[in-house]
Design an enzyme around this catalytic site. Sequence first.
Site, PDB file in Angstrom:
ATOM      1  N   HIS A 271     -16.589  24.937  32.753  1.00  0.00           N
ATOM      2  CA  HIS A 271     -16.690  26.204  32.026  1.00  0.00           C
ATOM      3  C   HIS A 271     -17.083  27.339  32.976  1.00  0.00           C
ATOM      4  O   HIS A 271     -16.401  28.372  33.053  1.00  0.00           O
ATOM      5  CB  HIS A 271     -17.732  26.054  30.907  1.00  0.00           C
ATOM      6  CG  HIS A 271     -17.894  27.273  30.063  1.00  0.00           C
ATOM      7  ND1 HIS A 271     -17.261  27.416  28.847  1.00  0.00           N
ATOM      8  CD2 HIS A 271     -18.603  28.418  30.246  1.00  0.00           C
ATOM      9  CE1 HIS A 271     -17.574  28.596  28.321  1.00  0.00           C
ATOM     10  NE2 HIS A 271     -18.390  29.226  29.152  1.00  0.00           N
ATOM     11  N   GLU A 272     -18.138  27.119  33.724  1.00  0.00           N
ATOM     12  CA  GLU A 272     -18.622  28.187  34.611  1.00  0.00           C
ATOM     13  C   GLU A 272     -17.645  28.425  35.767  1.00  0.00           C
ATOM     14  O   GLU A 272     -17.515  29.551  36.239  1.00  0.00           O
ATOM     15  CB  GLU A 272     -20.032  27.863  35.130  1.00  0.00           C
ATOM     16  CG  GLU A 272     -21.087  27.644  34.029  1.00  0.00           C
ATOM     17  CD  GLU A 272     -21.190  28.777  32.997  1.00  0.00           C
ATOM     18  OE1 GLU A 272     -20.894  29.935  33.356  1.00  0.00           O
ATOM     19  OE2 GLU A 272     -21.561  28.503  31.832  1.00  0.00           O
ATOM     20  N   HIS A 275     -15.339  31.095  34.597  1.00  0.00           N
ATOM     21  CA  HIS A 275     -15.932  32.431  34.691  1.00  0.00           C
ATOM     22  C   HIS A 275     -15.935  32.901  36.153  1.00  0.00           C
ATOM     23  O   HIS A 275     -15.645  34.062  36.453  1.00  0.00           O
ATOM     24  CB  HIS A 275     -17.377  32.417  34.183  1.00  0.00           C
ATOM     25  CG  HIS A 275     -17.511  32.393  32.679  1.00  0.00           C
ATOM     26  ND1 HIS A 275     -16.909  33.336  31.869  1.00  0.00           N
ATOM     27  CD2 HIS A 275     -18.202  31.568  31.850  1.00  0.00           C
ATOM     28  CE1 HIS A 275     -17.230  33.077  30.595  1.00  0.00           C
ATOM     29  NE2 HIS A 275     -18.006  32.008  30.561  1.00  0.00           N
ATOM     30  N   GLU A 301     -14.456  34.791  28.382  1.00  0.00           N
ATOM     31  CA  GLU A 301     -14.612  33.479  27.755  1.00  0.00           C
ATOM     32  C   GLU A 301     -13.276  32.736  27.696  1.00  0.00           C
ATOM     33  O   GLU A 301     -13.244  31.510  27.749  1.00  0.00           O
ATOM     34  CB  GLU A 301     -15.215  33.659  26.354  1.00  0.00           C
ATOM     35  CG  GLU A 301     -15.862  32.427  25.769  1.00  0.00           C
ATOM     36  CD  GLU A 301     -17.074  31.904  26.543  1.00  0.00           C
ATOM     37  OE1 GLU A 301     -17.607  32.600  27.409  1.00  0.00           O
ATOM     38  OE2 GLU A 301     -17.465  30.758  26.267  1.00  0.00           O
TER      39      GLU A 301
HETATM   40 CO    CO Z   1     -19.011  31.268  28.782  1.00  0.00          CO
END
Ligand code: CO
Length: 508
Positions: A271-272, A275, A301
């Site tokens: 997830h990170e 980003h 996101e």
């Molecule tokens: Co996030």
Amino acid sequence: MVSPSGSDEAVRDTEAATVESVKSFYRRASFFESAVNLLQWDMQTYMPKAAAHYRARVVSEISMHVFKLVTSDELYHLLTNAQPRDELEEALLRVGLRELEKVRRIPPELYAQFVQEAAMCEHVWETAKKSNDFKLVAPHLERVLDLVRSIAEYIGYERDPYDALLDKFEPGMTAEKLRPIFAELRDFLTSLLEKFEREDDDRDPFCVKIDVNRQRTFSEWLLDHLRFDRSRGRLDVSAHPFTNAIGFGDVRITTRFAEDDVRNSIFSTLHEFGHALYALGVPEDLYGLPTGASASFGFDESQSRFWENIVGRSLAFWKGVHGKFIDLFPEFSHLGPEELWRGVNRVVRSHVRTEADEVTYNLHIVLRFELEHALINGQLGAKDIPSAWNEAFKKYLSLEVPSDALGCLQDPHWYGGAFGYFPSYTLGNLYAAQLKVALERELPLQSLVEAGDFEPVKEWLRSKIHSKGRLREPNELLKDVTGEELNLHHFKDYITTKFSQVYGVSIA
Ligand code: CO
């Protein structure tokens, strides 16, 4: 250098107001922001606990300085008098002025009061959550809500005060546009859940204790597998995973480890990583400018969800990493890629948003959107939150809420004054599914993922999305990249197809 708001010095020679002077103004402010970012990263990772109080004051002092800079009359003068020479410069002035004018409508005393009350409320929330005592934080939240409601009035809106707040996270989005999308999503997901329920078995193959050291090795290996540029970023550990873009060419991500569930660190890391790619993909000539940020919270996101879910929870991905996974975790050697893939895609009704699967996740958000919309419009008061929450939870997820700690106290957002933030999460999921369709028109995503050849995928995202920074509004960017406006069909189709395969049944 900076004239305080309202002083005569603010009126300057218009000749000095060039786009170059606007850029240099923002860049100077961004150096201070970079320092704050690094201090905050350190706070959340390595700082000794006893330093917290002093560090908070340092961060607040520099942040206040940045706030004064970016709301100053000098900047306003520069932005309103500079003449753009091309589209990029036009966008810079437009985005800069849009932000600045919004903030300038809020009386400084009101804003200062909000910052103070929100900080206090979030502080009390921590205790309230630990002791499962909503009453403790309710009066604080009511004050924060009052302040947020009047801030929305000052910012202004066409139809709905909620829009004034939502716009900060998703420029151009309104409650009126969200409501039908979220209602359709809610009906789709609740009926889908019932179908899965019949297929469910409760064997969770991931119920195995795995020591943190090996988990850390796997997370680092994953980043290598994805060719994460170590010269421009690093991975550390924090209680709540985050991405912090410290400055140009420096993005820090964190993950967390749970001994009893190896999935936790794997999907936090992925997830990170998503980003981080976004932050690293913003070109240097936009960096530090208002146009050098991500298009919106929802778009940011969409990138984390893309890598976490669309890539990381795909069968192709698990075929690709299976060998290394079994190598490091022989506890799972009796499981093939398909079984692991099913194990990371179990659909389970649960209380906590951050632990939810792809099917139930958006129901957690729909509930929050409906409640915060009612709170901002004054149809609901802070004290009514627990009962409204529990009732909605029962309706959407058919679960009783055992405690407020596992209910309305679980997330910090409202207590910290962030109303209008939650829809970004669902928008991210919807954008990601729509982007997947566009990407697969040009690239064989599944075979690239299985082969561990991520460069074409990263390049596609970089050239179409990351490199555009905030030059376009989110709805324009989505249209540029996918050829259409936000279309819920893509998410519904993605979920239906995927989970029919996961459960081996036809649910269309
Ligand atoms: Co996030």
